[in-house]
Design a protein around this motif. Structure first.
Motif, short mmCIF file in Angstrom:
data_model
loop_
_atom_site.label_atom_id
_atom_site.label_comp_id
_atom_site.label_asym_id
_atom_site.label_seq_id
_atom_site.Cartn_x
_atom_site.Cartn_y
_atom_site.Cartn_z
N ALA A 280 -13.21 5.54 21.47
CA ALA A 280 -12.59 5.77 20.11
C ALA A 280 -12.23 4.63 19.41
O ALA A 280 -12.71 4.41 18.08
CB ALA A 280 -11.92 6.99 19.87
N VAL A 281 -11.28 3.96 19.76
CA VAL A 281 -10.78 2.71 19.11
C VAL A 281 -11.88 1.52 18.83
O VAL A 281 -11.95 1.20 17.96
CB VAL A 281 -9.50 2.08 20.12
N ALA A 282 -12.62 1.47 19.98
CA ALA A 282 -13.51 0.42 19.97
C ALA A 282 -14.51 0.76 18.77
O ALA A 282 -15.20 0.01 18.25
CB ALA A 282 -14.33 0.08 21.16
N GLY A 283 -14.95 2.30 18.81
CA GLY A 283 -15.90 2.48 17.73
C GLY A 283 -15.45 2.44 16.40
O GLY A 283 -16.05 1.95 15.64
N VAL A 285 -13.24 0.23 15.38
CA VAL A 285 -13.09 -1.09 14.96
C VAL A 285 -14.48 -1.49 14.40
O VAL A 285 -14.73 -2.05 13.37
CB VAL A 285 -13.01 -2.04 16.18
N ARG A 286 -15.81 -1.04 15.00
CA ARG A 286 -17.06 -1.37 14.56
C ARG A 286 -17.30 -0.63 13.21
O ARG A 286 -17.69 -1.09 12.26
CB ARG A 286 -18.05 -0.84 15.47
N ALA A 287 -16.83 0.55 13.03
CA ALA A 287 -17.03 1.41 11.93
C ALA A 287 -16.31 1.00 10.57
O ALA A 287 -16.74 1.17 9.54
CB ALA A 287 -16.53 3.01 12.28
N CYS A 288 -15.08 0.62 10.98
CA CYS A 288 -14.11 0.03 9.87
C CYS A 288 -14.36 -1.61 9.08
O CYS A 288 -14.27 -1.61 8.24
CB CYS A 288 -12.90 0.22 10.07
N PHE A 289 -14.65 -2.35 10.23
CA PHE A 289 -14.47 -3.72 9.80
C PHE A 289 -15.85 -4.43 9.89
O PHE A 289 -16.03 -5.64 9.86
CB PHE A 289 -13.44 -4.30 10.73
N SER A 290 -16.95 -3.98 10.53
CA SER A 290 -18.40 -4.55 10.58
C SER A 290 -18.58 -5.10 9.04
O SER A 290 -18.17 -4.33 8.12
CB SER A 290 -19.28 -3.55 10.98
N ASN A 291 -19.16 -6.19 8.82
CA ASN A 291 -19.34 -6.86 7.54
C ASN A 291 -18.47 -6.81 6.59
O ASN A 291 -18.71 -6.69 5.41
CB ASN A 291 -20.50 -5.81 7.07
N THR A 292 -17.22 -7.10 7.34
CA THR A 292 -15.95 -7.16 6.61
C THR A 292 -15.65 -5.98 5.54
O THR A 292 -15.03 -6.08 4.58
CB THR A 292 -16.01 -8.46 5.67
N GLY A 293 -16.15 -4.86 6.36
CA GLY A 293 -15.80 -3.65 5.37
C GLY A 293 -16.93 -3.25 4.19
O GLY A 293 -16.80 -2.33 3.55
N TRP A 427 -15.99 11.31 17.42
CA TRP A 427 -15.62 10.70 18.67
C TRP A 427 -14.95 12.29 19.61
O TRP A 427 -14.09 12.58 19.19
CB TRP A 427 -14.75 9.84 18.72
N THR A 428 -15.67 12.20 20.63
CA THR A 428 -15.51 13.39 21.46
C THR A 428 -15.80 13.18 22.97
O THR A 428 -16.99 12.35 23.20
CB THR A 428 -16.18 14.63 21.22
N SER A 429 -15.51 13.58 24.05
CA SER A 429 -16.11 13.72 25.26
C SER A 429 -17.11 14.70 25.56
O SER A 429 -17.91 14.57 26.79
CB SER A 429 -14.82 13.81 26.38
N ASP A 430 -17.48 15.61 24.56
CA ASP A 430 -18.24 16.74 24.60
C ASP A 430 -19.58 16.57 23.67
O ASP A 430 -18.97 16.96 22.41
CB ASP A 430 -17.49 18.01 24.60
N PRO A 431 -20.55 15.97 24.18
CA PRO A 431 -21.57 15.60 22.99
C PRO A 431 -21.97 17.02 22.27
O PRO A 431 -22.35 17.01 21.08
CB PRO A 431 -22.82 15.07 23.78
N GLU A 432 -22.07 18.09 22.78
CA GLU A 432 -22.63 19.25 22.30
C GLU A 432 -21.29 19.93 21.19
O GLU A 432 -21.64 20.23 20.16
CB GLU A 432 -22.73 20.28 23.19
N ARG A 433 -20.24 19.68 21.57
CA ARG A 433 -19.12 19.77 20.78
C ARG A 433 -19.15 18.83 19.38
O ARG A 433 -19.19 19.27 18.36
CB ARG A 433 -17.75 19.83 21.22
N GLY A 434 -19.67 17.66 19.67
CA GLY A 434 -19.61 16.67 18.72
C GLY A 434 -20.80 16.91 17.90
O GLY A 434 -20.89 16.87 16.44
N ARG A 435 -21.91 17.57 18.13
CA ARG A 435 -23.15 17.96 17.38
C ARG A 435 -22.89 18.98 16.63
O ARG A 435 -23.27 19.06 15.59
CB ARG A 435 -24.30 18.24 18.52
N ASN A 449 -20.29 9.78 18.57
CA ASN A 449 -19.69 8.64 19.62
C ASN A 449 -20.50 7.21 19.17
O ASN A 449 -20.63 6.64 20.14
CB ASN A 449 -20.03 9.03 21.23
N ASP A 450 -20.60 6.98 17.94
CA ASP A 450 -21.15 5.66 17.35
C ASP A 450 -20.63 5.61 15.97
O ASP A 450 -20.21 6.58 15.49
CB ASP A 450 -22.62 5.63 17.50
#
Length: 526
Positions: A280-283, A285-293, A427-435, A449-450
C-alpha cells in the motif's frame, strides 16, 4: 531528512532549429506576436510559438474541412495502416519527444515515458478496433422480418481538441487518434505552455501517411481561442478544470454540439484493514507523486484504519523522503519540477495555509530552489481540517492529506463526500472485497491494488469522471463512437407499419395486441 538531489540538466536532442521546424506547422493569416514557452526545469526561455487569433482558428478549420471528405472516404484498412506506422514511429523516435516533454512540463522521464505508452496503446487499439465499432450494424426492425434496419456511423466532420499542459503528448494527441480513425479532421489547441510535443506528434502522423492538413494545430491561450474553436467544431474534446469545463459546456450547448470532458478531481485512496502495508505504501507513492502530482487522476486524500495508522504513516513518510528530485533528462530522477511559477504558488499556498491552521507535515513541505525555480518536495500532511484549502480543493501538486477512519463504512462515506469523482484507489489483501468496496465508490475509475495505471491503461474500458469530474469518457467503444453521428435506415418490405388498406383500425389494434403478447414469450425478440 530531505529528498535526494541530483542536478544534471541538459537539452538532450532539443535545439532551436528543431523547435523552429515544429513551429512552422502553425499557420497564421498574418504576422502574429510570439508567445514564449519556458523551460519548466530552469525557468529560461525554451522557444516561441505564434499567438494565434480567432481568424487563424477559422482559417485552420477551413483547411482541415477541405481535406476531411477524402479522408472519410478512405477504407478503415488504409487508416489503420497509417495509425500503426505512427505507433512504430512514436516508439522509434521516443527519445526526442521525451526530452521535449521534460523541458516543457518539468516531469521526470519515467513519467514522460508513460505518455509514450499511452499514445502507442491508443494508436494500436483504435487501428485494430475502429472497423468493428463503426461498421454498419443490423438492428431489429419493428416488424421483424418485414423491416430491415441498419445503423450507420458517420464522422462528425471537424473535432476540436483543447488540451492542458500536464500530459502534453498524451492529451495533445491521444484523444485525436480515435477521431481521426473515425474519419474526422481535427483542430487541436495544446496549452500555450506545452505546444511542442503535440506539434511533434502531428509531424509524425503526417510522416506515417496522414494527409497533410487533416490535423491543424493552433497555439495560444484558451481564453483567447477557446470560443473560436467551439464555434468552428462539430464536436469538442476538452480536458481541464471543472470551472472552465462549465463554461465550455455552456458554449457547446449554445451551438448544440456534443462534447466530452475530463475535469477536476480530489481523488481518494482507501487502505483497508487487511492490506499489506508495504504494498500500500509503494502504491501510495505512485498514486500521489507521479508526474509531480500534476495528474488529474492522482491521489490527494488517503483514508487509513486506526490499526494501520502508525505503521503506514511512518513507512509512507520514509518512502516520500527517499524519492529523488531531479532536473536530469534521463531516468535517474523519481520526481521532476512543477511546470510554472503559478502552479508552484498554488502548491506553496495550499501547504502554508494548512500549516498556519494546524496541519502537521510528516514529510516535505518545502520548495527546492537549489534544483530549479519550481521544484517542491513530496509532501504528506495530517491533522487536515475542513477550513483548510487543501481539504476539499484540488492542489494538483505533490501534496497528500492522510485521515484516520474507524471503519470501512466511514472510509467509503468520506471518500464519496466530494463534488468530484474521477479516480479512486483501494488497497486490500482480498481482491473480491476490494471489488465490492470499489463498486460503492462514486468515481469513474477505481483501481484495486494499483494507483491509477490499471484503469487508465485498460483502454478497452471507458475512462471518465462522475459528478463534477467530467462528461462522457475516453477509451473503449465510446471513445470512438462519440466522434460519430448515428444514422438509422429502415426499409419496409411488403407491408407498411400501420393498418393495411382494407383493415379497420380497431381490427389492426386487436391483431397487434395479440402479436405483442405472443412476442413477449418468444426468446430472442427484444
Amino acid at each position: 531528512m530531505s529528498a535526494t538531489i541530483t542536478t544534471k540538466t541538459a537539452l538532450g536532442s532539443v535545439n532551436p532549429t528543431r523547435l523552429d521546424s515544429l513551429v512552422a506547422r502553425v499557420e497564421t493569416v498574418g504576422e502574429r506576436p510570439a508567445l514564449v514557452v519556458s523551460n519548466a526545469m530552469t525557468g529560461d526561455d525554451l522557444g516561441q510559438v505564434p499567438r494565434c487569433t480567432p481568424d487563424d482558428v477559422a482559417a485552420a478549420a477551413s483547411r482541415a474541412r477541405a481535406v476531411q471528405p477524402a479522408w472519410a472516404a478512405m477504407s478503415f484498412e488504409h487508416r489503420a495502416a497509417i495509425m500503426l506506422r505512427f505507433h512504430d514511429l512514436v516508439l522509434k523516435r521516443q527519445n526526442e519527444v521525451l526530452d521535449l516533454i521534460q523541458l516543457e512540463n518539468g516531469k521526470a522521464r519515467r513519467h514522460a515515458f508513460e505518455e509514450i505508452m499511452d499514445v502507442s496503446l491508443n494508436a494500436r487499439y483504435y487501428a485494430h478496433t475502429a472497423a468493428d465499432y463503426l461498421q454498419p450494424k443490423r438492428r431489429q426492425g419493428v416488424q421483424l422480418a418485414l423491416t430491415k434496419v441498419t445503423e450507420l456511423r458517420h464522422p462528425k466532420g471537424l473535432v476540436g481538441v483543447i488540451s492542458p499542459w500536464n500530459y502534453p503528448l498524451t492529451l495533445g494527441i491521444s484523444d485525436a487518434l480515435p477521431a481521426i480513425m473515425a474519419g474526422n479532421a481535427v483542430l487541436t489547441k495544446p496549452d500555450q505552455q506545452t505546444p511542442f510535443a503535440a506539434l511533434w506528434a502531428v509531424e509524425l502522423l503526417e510522416e506515417a501517411g496522414l494527409p497533410a492538413g487533416l490535423v491543424q494545430v493552433v497555439t495560444g491561450s484558451g481564453a483567447e481561442l477557446g470560443s473560436a474553436i467551439i464555434e468552428q467544431s462539430d464536436f469538442l474534446m476538452f480536458t481541464g478544470s471543472t470551472a472552465v469545463g462549465r463554461t465550455v459546456a455552456g458554449q457547446a450547448g449554445e451551438r448544440l454540439i456534443d462534447c466530452s470532458m475530463e475535469l477536476g478531481g480530489k481523488n481518494a485512496l482507501l487502505v483497508l484493514d487487511d492490506a499489506d502495508v508495504d504494498n500500500a505504501v509503494a502504491g501510495a507513492v505512485r498514486a500521489c507523486f507521479s508526474n509531480t502530482g500534476q495528474l488529474c487522476i492522482s491521489i490527494e486524500r488517503i483514508y487509513l484504519p486506526a490499526t494501520l495508522w502508525e505503521e503506514f504513516t511512518a513507512k509512507f513518510a520514509q518512502a516520500a523522503r527517499a524519492l529523488t528530485l531531479s532536473p536530469a533528462l534521463d531516468y535517474s530522477g523519481d520526481i521532476g519540477s512543477l511546470i510554472s511559477a503559478k502552479q508552484f504558488g498554488t502548491v506553496t499556498d495550499h501547504v502554508q495555509d494548512a500549516k498556519d491552521k494546524g496541519a502537521t507535515v510528516l514529510a516535505g513541505g518545502r520548495p527546492r530552489p537549489d534544483l530549479g525555480p519550481h521544484f517542491y518536495e513530496p509532501t504528506i500532511l495530517t491533522d487536515v481540517t475542513e477550513e483548510m484549502t487543501v481539504f476539499a480543493h484540488e492542489t494538483f501538486g505533490p501534496v497528500v492529506s492522510l485521515y484516520r477512519v474507524a471503519t470501512e463504512e466511514e472510509a467509503i462515506a468520506r471518500a464519496n463526500d466530494s463534488e468530484y469523482g474521477l479516480n479512486f484507489s483501494v488497497w486490500t489483501s482480498d481482491p473480491e472485497r476490494g471489488r465490492s468496496v470499489a463498486a460503492r465508490l462514486q468515481a469513474g475509475t477505481v483501481n484495486v491494488n494499483d494507483a491509477y495505471a490499471a484503469t487508465w491503461g485498460s483502454i478497452d474500458a471507458p475512462m471518465g469522471g462522475m459528478k463534477a469530474s467530467g462528461i462522457g469518457s475516453r477509451h473503449g467503444e465510446h471513445g470512438i463512437t462519440k466522434y460519430t453521428d448515428a444514422q438509422t435506415i429502415a426499409v419496409e418490405r411488403v407491408l407498411p407499419v400501420g393498418a393495411p388498406d382494407g383493415v379497420s383500425p380497431a381490427l389492426y389494434a386487436r391483431v397487434v395486441t395479440a402479436a405483442f403478447r405472443l412476442l413477449r414469450r418468444v426468446p430472442g425478440v427484444k
